[in-house]
Design an enzyme around this catalytic site. Structure first.
Site, PDB file in Angstrom:
ATOM      1  CB  ILE A  64     -43.529 -28.089  67.212  1.00  0.00           C
ATOM      2  CG1 ILE A  64     -43.504 -29.602  66.946  1.00  0.00           C
ATOM      3  CG2 ILE A  64     -42.678 -27.353  66.184  1.00  0.00           C
ATOM      4  CD1 ILE A  64     -44.086 -29.988  65.576  1.00  0.00           C
ATOM      5  CB  SER A  65     -40.326 -30.786  71.236  1.00  0.00           C
ATOM      6  OG  SER A  65     -41.248 -30.466  72.237  1.00  0.00           O
ATOM      7  CD  GLN A  66     -33.086 -30.085  68.982  1.00  0.00           C
ATOM      8  OE1 GLN A  66     -33.065 -29.478  70.054  1.00  0.00           O
ATOM      9  NE2 GLN A  66     -32.011 -30.601  68.439  1.00  0.00           N
TER      10      GLN A  66
END
Ligand code: SAH
Length: 218
Positions: A64-66
């Site tokens: 899951i992206s930052q």
């Protein structure tokens, strides 16, 4: 495991310190991050880390992206409430959930079937009705719903996929990570100008999992 209200506190702190504190100013974006429970988009055992400003594993070697990088990409897109937006590489569905609070409709394509199915279930559970996700190769875009005012790609490729460019509305904008090495890309902004031409601008460095070709069942 923290209770609901602790997650809510952590969410507020994330928005104030990691997003607003680092220059994200658009109210609609900050508000969307306050609305979406990131803990629902990470594996159970990582929920305690859901509000740290970093990518987290979601299985199948994906992340899951930052939050800050997502917020930055959303800010660069200059989103309007009337926009229809395509996200390539929807993974957990977190970015689609954020988009659902900001724009008219959000569409996502994910190449790993189990992730696409899990994301779909999550978005349904959160009752986000203006979002659609499909299992497929995002390099092809989503022909049935094109053109899109905005496109964002959440995985790093080596070049700008031509089919995505062609599905960008005139006046539209695409933001995507591009680079020759895995996990080391530059964000690129592609504007589809009124005269039909495309203007490409290189922005800062980011680190995304690779944009691959084809699909995977597991
Ligand atoms: N926005 C997601 C990011 C997930 S990581 C989130 O925050 O959860 C990037 C995702 O891109 C992975 O799930 C990976 O499977 C997917 N991906 C990589 N190449 C793809 C392609 N060609 N088409 C669709 N999805 C792709």
């Amino acid at each position: 495991m923290p209770s609901e209200s602790i997650f809510e506190q952590q969410r507020q702190t994330m928005v104030i310190e990691q997003l607003r504190g680092r220059g994200i100013r658009q109210k609609a974006i900050l508000n969307a991050f306050l609305q979406v429970p990131r803990e629902e988009f990470v594996p159970l055992e990582l929920r305690d880390h859901a509000y740290e400003d970093r990518a987290l594993p979601i299985g199948h070697r994906q992340t899951i992206s930052q939050p800050f990088v997502v917020a930055w990409m959303l800010a660069l897109l200059n989103l309007k409430p009337t926009d229809r937006v395509l996200e390539i590489g929807s993974g957990s569905g977190y970015v689609l959930a954020l988009l659902s609070h900001i724009v008219r409709e959000a569409f996502g394509v994910e190449r790993i079937e189990v992730l696409a199915t899990a994301a779909q279930e999550r978005l349904a559970r959160l009752e986000l009705a203006n979002v659609k996700i499909k299992f497929g190769d995002g390099n092809d875009g989503w022909i049935e719903y094109q053109p899109f005012e905005k496109i964002l790609v959440s995985a790093g490729g080596q070049e700008i996929p031509e089919r995505l460019k062609s599905q960008l509305a005139v006046g539209g904008r695409m933001i995507l990570p591009i680079g020759d090495e895995p996990r080391n890309q530059k964000l690129v902004q592609v504007d589809h100008l009124q005269d039909g031409s495309y203007k490409v601008k290189r922005l800062g460095r980011v680190s995304f999992v690779p944009l691959l070709s084809g699909t995977r069942q597991t």
